[in-house]
Design an enzyme around this catalytic site. Sequence first.
Site, PDB file in Angstrom:
ATOM      1  N   HIS A 116       6.857 -27.066  -1.240  1.00  0.00           N
ATOM      2  CA  HIS A 116       6.314 -28.199  -1.989  1.00  0.00           C
ATOM      3  C   HIS A 116       5.277 -27.752  -3.009  1.00  0.00           C
ATOM      4  O   HIS A 116       4.544 -28.569  -3.552  1.00  0.00           O
ATOM      5  CB  HIS A 116       5.735 -29.232  -1.013  1.00  0.00           C
ATOM      6  N   LYS A 161     -13.021   1.817  -2.334  1.00  0.00           N
ATOM      7  CA  LYS A 161     -14.062   2.156  -1.346  1.00  0.00           C
ATOM      8  C   LYS A 161     -15.142   3.009  -2.005  1.00  0.00           C
ATOM      9  O   LYS A 161     -16.333   2.749  -1.855  1.00  0.00           O
ATOM     10  CB  LYS A 161     -13.451   2.915  -0.149  1.00  0.00           C
ATOM     11  N   GLU A 174       0.823  -1.208   0.000  1.00  0.00           N
ATOM     12  CA  GLU A 174       0.000   0.000   0.000  1.00  0.00           C
ATOM     13  C   GLU A 174       0.864   1.269   0.000  1.00  0.00           C
ATOM     14  O   GLU A 174       0.439   2.320  -0.462  1.00  0.00           O
ATOM     15  CB  GLU A 174      -0.911  -0.020   1.236  1.00  0.00           C
TER      16      GLU A 174
END
Length: 437
Positions: free
Chosen positions: A311, A425, A290
Amino acid sequence: MKGDVNMEQDLRLDTGYLEGFVSENDLGSIFPEVKKAHALLTDRTGPGNDFLGWMDLPESTTADMLGDIEECADRMKRNSDIVIIIGIGGSYLGAKAAIEMMAPRLGEKKVLFAGHNLCGGYLEEFLKMVKSRDRDISVNVISKSGTTTEPAIAFRVVEDFMRKRYGAAGLKDRIVCTTDKKRGALRSMADAMGYRSFVIPEDVGGRFSVLTAAGLLPVACADINIRGIIAGARRARERSASCDPDGNISYKYAAVRNILYRKGKNIEIFSNFDHGFHYVAEWWKQLFGESEGKGEKGIFPASCDFTTDLHSMGQWIQAGSRNIFETFLIEDREDSDCPIPGKEEDPDGLNYLSGKQVSFVNKQAYQATAAAHFEGGVPNSTIFLPERSAFCLGQLFYFLEKAVAVSAYVLGVNPFDQPGVDSYKKKMFEFLGKPGH
Ligand code: PA5
């Protein structure tokens, strides 16, 4: 209390496996830029300079403030079997990281989280679980803006449940809000309802707020020593105060990242070998992603949990596109005493390890991975945490905050805004038909 203060325990940054990728010359050439970034921070003249409050928190957080937080946490713990923390992003990840790292790995958790997603099924199951256990609950709802949709919805649901259980009069004893001093819906609700509240200072951004009440109250509710965390942050602040290229590991880390980025390494993988460090990496991803991902620039922050991910992602890291570098987070001290038993017949061929600790094997796995990845063309460094303590955790938080601020300035972006998050937002408000959007 977990996490005693031990001033001898300094974080280390090992850069041995950068050889051939980052030279002394590279470090020398970027250093003037680091120096400029340092000046922007210390003179408080850089972009986003109205959000530098985090730099002073280790000093400005007084014993009285810590006492208030501890007293509130004690009351919440006395009152309830479960403390629910509602928040997202910077109002969630710091506390989650600290609790997952410091609290026992298994066993029933006293502190639970909600409001960090919009998954209706999660919230439904969460409430069912709380109801079915018939345990007393308290809530700490955290939102700096006080208007973020995810925690706001979760709080509305949980508050409604609590009103039915405890009655309107009972809420005041059980709900604590952590938010801005003056602004936002959460501040207005706290004031109107008379809920106890803590302040996230105006000049501290969400992802830099772990050392405020946003991080410290939930952490205190999990019985972690918040004074140790602040003492550790203070130690990291001292160590990163001067612009010394060797002693200041925040700046060294910032310099190395930018050198590698300029050489085409645009993905950084933050890898751990410890189950308890998973959320430290999540917090790191938010902090770096951010702060740096803007202006069409920035290193993409990824993370791996080893040895599990060896793995799966191990293949890609070892032999995929060579645009990555890696930073390991390793605890110096072997933390377990789970010895591998011997067996008479040695059917699984493991007797060569009998009597050794599982953590010893894990340490060798780390060393082997760092060496193999380096040989495969992945430059890597390691942050060594001397031990799993509140003091070391406080250092880690501040070390990384300082590093990202300098790193972003060297990259040429404002570390302290998040226009991309704000866009999401706003768009969501539009889609939801929120009045005024
Ligand atoms: O770093 C940030 O500012 C954001 O990621 C916020 O932490 C996140 O969006 C939550 O915001 P708030 O605390 O206002 O609810």
